[in-house]
Design an enzyme around this catalytic site. Structure first.
Site, PDB file in Angstrom:
ATOM      1  N   GLY A 242      22.155  69.748  -0.506  1.00  0.00           N
ATOM      2  CA  GLY A 242      23.279  70.006   0.388  1.00  0.00           C
ATOM      3  C   GLY A 242      24.614  70.079  -0.335  1.00  0.00           C
ATOM      4  O   GLY A 242      24.725  69.798  -1.538  1.00  0.00           O
ATOM      5  N   HIS A 243      25.643  70.428   0.419  1.00  0.00           N
ATOM      6  CA  HIS A 243      26.961  70.632  -0.193  1.00  0.00           C
ATOM      7  C   HIS A 243      27.547  69.323  -0.725  1.00  0.00           C
ATOM      8  O   HIS A 243      27.369  68.259  -0.158  1.00  0.00           O
ATOM      9  CB  HIS A 243      27.931  71.331   0.764  1.00  0.00           C
ATOM     10  CG  HIS A 243      28.148  70.647   2.082  1.00  0.00           C
ATOM     11  ND1 HIS A 243      28.801  71.250   3.121  1.00  0.00           N
ATOM     12  CD2 HIS A 243      27.794  69.421   2.530  1.00  0.00           C
ATOM     13  CE1 HIS A 243      28.860  70.423   4.141  1.00  0.00           C
ATOM     14  NE2 HIS A 243      28.261  69.307   3.809  1.00  0.00           N
TER      15      HIS A 243
END
Length: 346
Positions: A242-243
């Site tokens: 994920g970011h």
């Protein structure tokens, strides 16, 4: 079983890889095979004790093994402190796959503003956008897409159909396998009364040297700041990062792992298949997360092993376990009532 374009004598392998051999040093080695399938011209290895029975009947030309297993080896032996590491190094010598030759395929689309180094290979239908910098010795396979301002370090290889979104930075000697997507938008949303509002993902992805990214793995760009993968990180197929995740150097993850946004993972960690984390937590160095485990809180003590997946069992046993689990609340209440009764009696 793998064959090489050439062959080496057993004594030459021992010398090149700093190993000791027992047996006929002039034996020719032409490839790699398993203990059960190797032929008289192939090298095998014993690292997992579960395969020790196969050693007794192997037809290999030689076997890489530990000192303690030499007495049970019926063929020539290469003796290593860590047989698996020795096998990994020697097997590279016998990999039959050839590097793509330098050159730009006629169907490749390369923006005039891109910078292409020496001895670079660009395959059919690849796209390289404006501002991209491709260092010396890189290989960009067929169908790869590099959007604007991507940078590749020396000798990095994109195998095929890899997508790098804007501004991605990749270090030297990194390998990215087919279908991987690096730098797509992270899952950033804000709920406004009755609908979702997209949050712009303003960062990018930075990947270090000597990494390997598996097929169809996705690494999201940062929302604010970058998603960072340090040197020598190994990611298997179909992983989701994920970011704004930070993955420390020398960490390895097996297939189907999911790491939620803004998690910070230390160095030398290992994640088993289908394990994962919630977001915004920290994982200490040298943590091992076993397969199917879910980490919901920060791990602060280095070197710990975590497991939460339930091993498979026969259906009858599983049904019995679930039946007991459903009665757990009633059982706990009975125990509590008994404790209260005993307390009154004493």
């Amino acid at each position: 079983m793998q064959k090489s374009t050439g062959s080496l004598r057993l004594c030459e392998l021992a010398e090149q890889y700093d190993l000791r051999f027992e047996g006929d040093g002039d034996t020719l080695i032409e490839g790699i095979g398993t203990l059960s399938e190797a032929t008289g011209s192939q090298l095998s290895f014993l690292a997992n004790p579960g395969y020790r029975e196969q050693l007794k009947s192997t037809q290999a030309a030689a076997v890489i093994l530990a000192e303690k297993d030499v007495k049970d080896c019926p063929v020539n032996a290469l003796i290593a402190e860590d047989p698996y590491v020795a096998y990994a190094k020697i097997a590279q010598r016998f990999d039959p796959r050839k590097a793509a030759p330098p050159g730009l395929h006629a169907s490749a689309c390369i923006d005039p503003a891109a910078q292409i180094g020496r001895d670079v290979h660009v395959g059919a239908n690849a796209v390289i956008g404006p501002g991209c910098v491709i260092a010396d010795g890189c290989s960009i396979g067929p169908g790869c897409v590099l959007l604007a301002d991507c940078h590749l370090g020396d000798s990095t290889r994109l195998v095929a159909n890899v997508t790098l979104c804007e501004g991605v930075r990749i270090g030297r000697r990194t390998i990215i396998h087919p279908g991987a997507v690096i730098g797509s938008d992270g899952f950033g949303l804000a709920f406004d009364k009755d609908h979702w509002v997209k949050i712009p993902q303003l960062g990018t992805v930075r990947i270090g040297d000597d990494c390997e990214i598996g097929a169809n793995t996705c690494i999201d760009r940062g929302a604010i700041g970058d998603t960072i993968i340090e040197d020598d990180v190994r990611l298997d197929n179909q992983i989701q990062i994920g970011h704004n995740v930070y993955v420390g150097a020398h960490t390895a993850m097996a297939g189907m792992v999911g790491i939620s946004g803004s998690t910070r993972i230390g160095q030398y960690c290992m994640f088993g298949g289908s394990s994962g984390t919630v977001g915004h937590i920290q994982i200490a160095d040298r943590t091992t997360v076993q397969g199917l485990s879910m980490i919901t809180k920060s791990i602060k003590e280095p070197g710990t092993i975590y497991s939460s997946g339930m091993p498979a069992q026969p259906l009858r046993d599983w049904n019995r376990s679930i039946a007991h689990l459903r009665r757990l609340e009633k059982l706990a209440q009975r125990v509590l009532n008994l404790e209260k009764q005993i307390g009154k009696e004493t």
